[in-house]
Design a protein around this motif. Structure first.
Motif, PDB file in Angstrom:
ATOM      1  N   PRO A  97      20.284  -1.695  12.909  1.00  0.00           N
ATOM      2  CA  PRO A  97      19.782  -2.923  13.446  1.00  0.00           C
ATOM      3  C   PRO A  97      18.103  -2.706  13.591  1.00  0.00           C
ATOM      4  O   PRO A  97      17.530  -1.797  13.536  1.00  0.00           O
ATOM      5  N   SER A  98      17.743  -3.690  14.273  1.00  0.00           N
ATOM      6  CA  SER A  98      16.491  -3.678  14.659  1.00  0.00           C
ATOM      7  C   SER A  98      16.050  -2.639  15.748  1.00  0.00           C
ATOM      8  O   SER A  98      16.904  -2.311  16.529  1.00  0.00           O
ATOM      9  N   THR A 116      10.936  -8.720   7.935  1.00  0.00           N
ATOM     10  CA  THR A 116      11.895  -7.816   7.649  1.00  0.00           C
ATOM     11  C   THR A 116      13.321  -8.359   8.026  1.00  0.00           C
ATOM     12  O   THR A 116      13.377  -9.347   8.761  1.00  0.00           O
ATOM     13  N   GLN A 117      14.070  -7.704   7.368  1.00  0.00           N
ATOM     14  CA  GLN A 117      15.563  -7.994   7.165  1.00  0.00           C
ATOM     15  C   GLN A 117      16.329  -6.920   7.586  1.00  0.00           C
ATOM     16  O   GLN A 117      16.466  -6.138   6.796  1.00  0.00           O
ATOM     17  N   ALA A 118      17.067  -6.856   8.777  1.00  0.00           N
ATOM     18  CA  ALA A 118      18.025  -5.742   9.019  1.00  0.00           C
ATOM     19  C   ALA A 118      19.281  -5.817   8.029  1.00  0.00           C
ATOM     20  O   ALA A 118      20.011  -6.765   7.960  1.00  0.00           O
ATOM     21  N   ALA A 119      19.757  -4.796   7.584  1.00  0.00           N
ATOM     22  CA  ALA A 119      20.938  -4.531   6.671  1.00  0.00           C
ATOM     23  C   ALA A 119      21.837  -3.553   7.524  1.00  0.00           C
ATOM     24  O   ALA A 119      21.587  -2.599   8.038  1.00  0.00           O
ATOM     25  N   ASP A 120      23.141  -3.641   7.562  1.00  0.00           N
ATOM     26  CA  ASP A 120      24.034  -2.828   8.088  1.00  0.00           C
ATOM     27  C   ASP A 120      24.367  -1.621   7.496  1.00  0.00           C
ATOM     28  O   ASP A 120      24.875  -0.735   8.299  1.00  0.00           O
ATOM     29  N   SER A 121      24.062  -1.237   6.302  1.00  0.00           N
ATOM     30  CA  SER A 121      24.309  -0.182   5.775  1.00  0.00           C
ATOM     31  C   SER A 121      23.033  -0.006   4.621  1.00  0.00           C
ATOM     32  O   SER A 121      22.479  -0.936   4.090  1.00  0.00           O
ATOM     33  N   ILE A 122      22.943   1.240   3.944  1.00  0.00           N
ATOM     34  CA  ILE A 122      22.122   1.554   3.031  1.00  0.00           C
ATOM     35  C   ILE A 122      22.541   0.712   1.803  1.00  0.00           C
ATOM     36  O   ILE A 122      21.899   0.492   0.914  1.00  0.00           O
ATOM     37  N   ASP A 123      23.886   0.815   1.427  1.00  0.00           N
ATOM     38  CA  ASP A 123      24.324   0.011   0.375  1.00  0.00           C
ATOM     39  C   ASP A 123      24.109  -1.441   0.271  1.00  0.00           C
ATOM     40  O   ASP A 123      23.583  -2.050  -0.573  1.00  0.00           O
ATOM     41  N   ASP A 124      24.123  -2.123   1.597  1.00  0.00           N
ATOM     42  CA  ASP A 124      23.556  -3.475   1.651  1.00  0.00           C
ATOM     43  C   ASP A 124      21.971  -3.623   1.570  1.00  0.00           C
ATOM     44  O   ASP A 124      21.629  -4.579   1.119  1.00  0.00           O
ATOM     45  N   VAL A 125      21.282  -2.654   1.945  1.00  0.00           N
ATOM     46  CA  VAL A 125      19.778  -2.602   1.374  1.00  0.00           C
ATOM     47  C   VAL A 125      19.504  -2.699   0.073  1.00  0.00           C
ATOM     48  O   VAL A 125      18.739  -3.729  -0.521  1.00  0.00           O
ATOM     49  N   PHE A 126      20.464  -1.881  -0.742  1.00  0.00           N
ATOM     50  CA  PHE A 126      20.021  -2.171  -2.133  1.00  0.00           C
ATOM     51  C   PHE A 126      20.693  -3.459  -2.590  1.00  0.00           C
ATOM     52  O   PHE A 126      19.944  -4.060  -3.369  1.00  0.00           O
ATOM     53  N   ARG A 127      21.943  -3.843  -2.334  1.00  0.00           N
ATOM     54  CA  ARG A 127      22.499  -5.157  -2.558  1.00  0.00           C
ATOM     55  C   ARG A 127      21.348  -6.434  -2.267  1.00  0.00           C
ATOM     56  O   ARG A 127      21.072  -7.237  -2.914  1.00  0.00           O
ATOM     57  N   GLU A 128      20.684  -6.142  -1.176  1.00  0.00           N
ATOM     58  CA  GLU A 128      19.728  -7.499  -0.890  1.00  0.00           C
ATOM     59  C   GLU A 128      18.427  -7.364  -1.809  1.00  0.00           C
ATOM     60  O   GLU A 128      18.138  -8.641  -2.019  1.00  0.00           O
ATOM     61  N   GLU A 130      18.671  -6.020  -4.953  1.00  0.00           N
ATOM     62  CA  GLU A 130      19.349  -6.326  -6.279  1.00  0.00           C
ATOM     63  C   GLU A 130      19.404  -7.809  -6.519  1.00  0.00           C
ATOM     64  O   GLU A 130      19.250  -8.433  -7.421  1.00  0.00           O
ATOM     65  N   SER A 131      19.838  -8.652  -5.358  1.00  0.00           N
ATOM     66  CA  SER A 131      20.235  -9.967  -5.630  1.00  0.00           C
ATOM     67  C   SER A 131      19.015 -10.897  -5.233  1.00  0.00           C
ATOM     68  O   SER A 131      19.166 -12.172  -5.215  1.00  0.00           O
ATOM     69  N   ASP A 132      17.529 -10.321  -5.053  1.00  0.00           N
ATOM     70  CA  ASP A 132      16.620 -10.878  -4.909  1.00  0.00           C
ATOM     71  C   ASP A 132      16.413 -11.667  -3.605  1.00  0.00           C
ATOM     72  O   ASP A 132      15.587 -12.547  -3.299  1.00  0.00           O
ATOM     73  N   HIS A 133      17.484 -11.255  -2.727  1.00  0.00           N
ATOM     74  CA  HIS A 133      17.208 -11.734  -1.174  1.00  0.00           C
ATOM     75  C   HIS A 133      16.101 -11.221  -0.487  1.00  0.00           C
ATOM     76  O   HIS A 133      15.778 -11.456   0.696  1.00  0.00           O
ATOM     77  N   ALA A 134      15.761  -9.945  -0.992  1.00  0.00           N
ATOM     78  CA  ALA A 134      14.465  -9.196  -0.362  1.00  0.00           C
ATOM     79  C   ALA A 134      13.639  -8.853  -1.530  1.00  0.00           C
ATOM     80  O   ALA A 134      14.078  -8.292  -2.550  1.00  0.00           O
ATOM     81  N   ASP A 135      12.289  -8.683  -1.250  1.00  0.00           N
ATOM     82  CA  ASP A 135      11.549  -8.289  -2.236  1.00  0.00           C
ATOM     83  C   ASP A 135      11.412  -6.733  -2.371  1.00  0.00           C
ATOM     84  O   ASP A 135      11.529  -6.413  -3.775  1.00  0.00           O
ATOM     85  N   TYR A 136      11.616  -6.069  -1.251  1.00  0.00           N
ATOM     86  CA  TYR A 136      11.678  -4.633  -1.443  1.00  0.00           C
ATOM     87  C   TYR A 136      12.820  -3.979  -0.453  1.00  0.00           C
ATOM     88  O   TYR A 136      13.104  -4.730   0.648  1.00  0.00           O
ATOM     89  N   GLY A 137      13.141  -2.710  -0.397  1.00  0.00           N
ATOM     90  CA  GLY A 137      14.003  -2.017   0.440  1.00  0.00           C
ATOM     91  C   GLY A 137      13.722  -0.877   1.083  1.00  0.00           C
ATOM     92  O   GLY A 137      12.640  -0.311   0.414  1.00  0.00           O
ATOM     93  N   VAL A 138      13.893  -0.492   2.097  1.00  0.00           N
ATOM     94  CA  VAL A 138      13.502   0.921   2.786  1.00  0.00           C
ATOM     95  C   VAL A 138      14.544   1.660   3.030  1.00  0.00           C
ATOM     96  O   VAL A 138      15.254   1.223   3.989  1.00  0.00           O
ATOM     97  N   VAL A 139      14.739   2.802   2.614  1.00  0.00           N
ATOM     98  CA  VAL A 139      16.102   3.500   2.726  1.00  0.00           C
ATOM     99  C   VAL A 139      15.629   5.021   3.158  1.00  0.00           C
ATOM    100  O   VAL A 139      14.581   5.733   2.434  1.00  0.00           O
ATOM    101  N   PRO A 140      16.236   5.860   4.125  1.00  0.00           N
ATOM    102  CA  PRO A 140      16.096   7.078   4.366  1.00  0.00           C
ATOM    103  C   PRO A 140      16.371   8.065   3.051  1.00  0.00           C
ATOM    104  O   PRO A 140      17.273   7.659   2.508  1.00  0.00           O
ATOM    105  N   ILE A 141      15.763   9.004   2.896  1.00  0.00           N
ATOM    106  CA  ILE A 141      16.327   9.954   1.769  1.00  0.00           C
ATOM    107  C   ILE A 141      16.525  11.474   2.232  1.00  0.00           C
ATOM    108  O   ILE A 141      17.193  12.174   1.888  1.00  0.00           O
ATOM    109  N   GLU A 142      15.435  11.856   3.276  1.00  0.00           N
ATOM    110  CA  GLU A 142      15.840  13.303   3.686  1.00  0.00           C
ATOM    111  C   GLU A 142      14.855  13.732   4.721  1.00  0.00           C
ATOM    112  O   GLU A 142      13.964  12.832   5.241  1.00  0.00           O
ATOM    113  N   ASN A 143      15.456  14.643   5.826  1.00  0.00           N
ATOM    114  CA  ASN A 143      14.778  14.688   6.982  1.00  0.00           C
ATOM    115  C   ASN A 143      14.392  16.306   6.866  1.00  0.00           C
ATOM    116  O   ASN A 143      15.040  17.221   6.212  1.00  0.00           O
ATOM    117  N   SER A 144      13.295  16.723   7.523  1.00  0.00           N
ATOM    118  CA  SER A 144      12.841  18.026   7.275  1.00  0.00           C
ATOM    119  C   SER A 144      13.604  19.146   8.039  1.00  0.00           C
ATOM    120  O   SER A 144      13.637  20.154   7.634  1.00  0.00           O
TER     121      SER A 144
END
Length: 359
Positions: A97-98, A116-128, A130-144
């Motif tokens: 969430p925020s 900005t639009q909060a998504a409940d999961s990484i899957d949901d960020v992708f779906r938002e 993909e469905s054009d409900h959001a222009d872009y998404g931001v997801v974590p990929i790795e931590n040092s």
């Protein structure tokens, strides 16, 4: 008040007026560019990651101080963000969430003039996206310190989205609470990775406190806000959002704790000269299969900066590899490598060529 001080303040006032005029002049030019795009091409994207990366790098190149390169990069990003919002306000989905670090990464990359639009999961960020409900998404990929985020990699196995950018965020883990002192804390809420990143500090300072893992640090802060003897590990934005007092700053064990985030979208990104290409490949079932995938890179002098393996999800005990390469897919050396890889790989999917993170 001395004459010298008054004179300096008058000079600052003059500079401030010039800044206002120049920023508005930039905004007018941005609007003219938007009109040209509208006249020449329908459905034209107003946001171009490669152009923004070049502007930031050029700003840093010409910065002579006393402001740091990092601060100058932040200021030019905010200026570009405000100008872009005049053309087309972006809607960016993030792992909510925020108050999460992912939301902080979104604002670092796009500036604060986005929606900005909060998504409940990484899957949901992708779906938002993909469905054009959001222009872009931001997801974590790795931590040092804690490594790769497997759920993000797994989404690329099935998603049509591309990587259009990356952002690195220096993560500062803060202990926050409604309690006035550490001695009052009985329960600690935090994401599992945050607990791991602060393990030594917690062992030395809160050894008897009950640790409760939750799905995000923002959720940890929300829960701590509801319990007078609870605390949370989260970022400073979460403390502001949920009105918590920071009892101890920067409790992470590693001083340079950094998380890398990916920007996902639908467009192809042109080269900037300082780029990265991410691939998904699977090896044919034969002896020396992995060697055959890596050999084209060595033959063409292409540097591989990361390799990760994940189950393919299609056949038991079959794996796919995620590779990060230095360079853009249009660079001759990378292009020749990809052509050779195509002949060797069972599957080759280019997830994106995009500008490397800038500060």
């Amino acid at each position: 008040m001395s004459d010298e001080l008054e004179n300096l303040r008058r000079k600052i006032d003059t500079v401030d007026r010039s800044l206002v005029e120049l920023i508005n002049e930039r905004a007018k030019l941005a609007l003219q560019i938007a009109q040209v795009k509208t006249d020449t091409c329908k459905n034209q994207s107003y946001y171009h990651p490669e152009r923004e990366a070049l502007v930031v790098r050029n700003t840093i190149k010409h910065n002579q101080g006393p402001l740091s390169d990092k601060e100058m990069a932040r200021l030019i990003r905010e200026t570009m963000s405000a100008c872009l919002a005049l053309q087309q306000p972006l809607l960016v989905a993030f792992l909510g969430p925020s108050g999460t670090f992912t939301e902080e990464a979104a604002h670092k990359h796009f500036g604060n003039s986005i929606r900005t639009q909060a998504a409940d999961s990484i899957d949901d960020v992708f779906r938002e996206v993909e469905s054009d409900h959001a222009d872009y998404g931001v997801v974590p990929i790795e931590n040092s310190t804690q490594g790769i985020v497997n759920s993000t990699l797994d989404m690329f196995l099935e998603s049509v989205l591309k990587i259009v950018g990356e952002v690195e965020l220096q993560v500062r883990q803060h202990l926050m609470s409604k309690a006035a002192d550490l001695s009052e804390v009985k329960t600690l809420y935090a994401h599992q990775q945050s607990l791991a990143q602060c393990k030594r500090w917690l062992g030395a300072n809160l050894p008897e406190v009950l640790q409760v893992p939750v799905y995000s640090n923002a959720e940890a802060a929300r829960r701590a806000a509801e319990e007078p003897d609870a605390a949370a590990i989260a970022g400073i934005e979460a403390a502001r959002t949920y009105q918590l007092t920071v009892l101890k700053k920067s409790i992470q064990d590693a001083a340079d704790n950094t998380t890398r985030f990916l920007i996902i979208g639908k467009q192809e990104i042109g080269p900037t000269g300082t780029d990265k290409t991410t691939l998904l490949v699977s090896a044919k079932n034969k002896p020396g299969a992995l060697y055959s995938l890596l050999k084209p890179l060595a033959d063409n002098n292409v540097s591989m900066t990361r390799i990760e393996s994940r189950p393919s999800h299609f056949v038991n005990w079959e794996y796919v590899f995620f590779l990060d390469l230095d360079g853009h897919r249009e660079d001759p050396s990378v292009k020749h490598s990809l052509e050779a890889l195509q002949a060797e790989a069972g599957l080759l999917k280019i997830l994106g060529s995009y500008p490397k993170a800038v500060l």
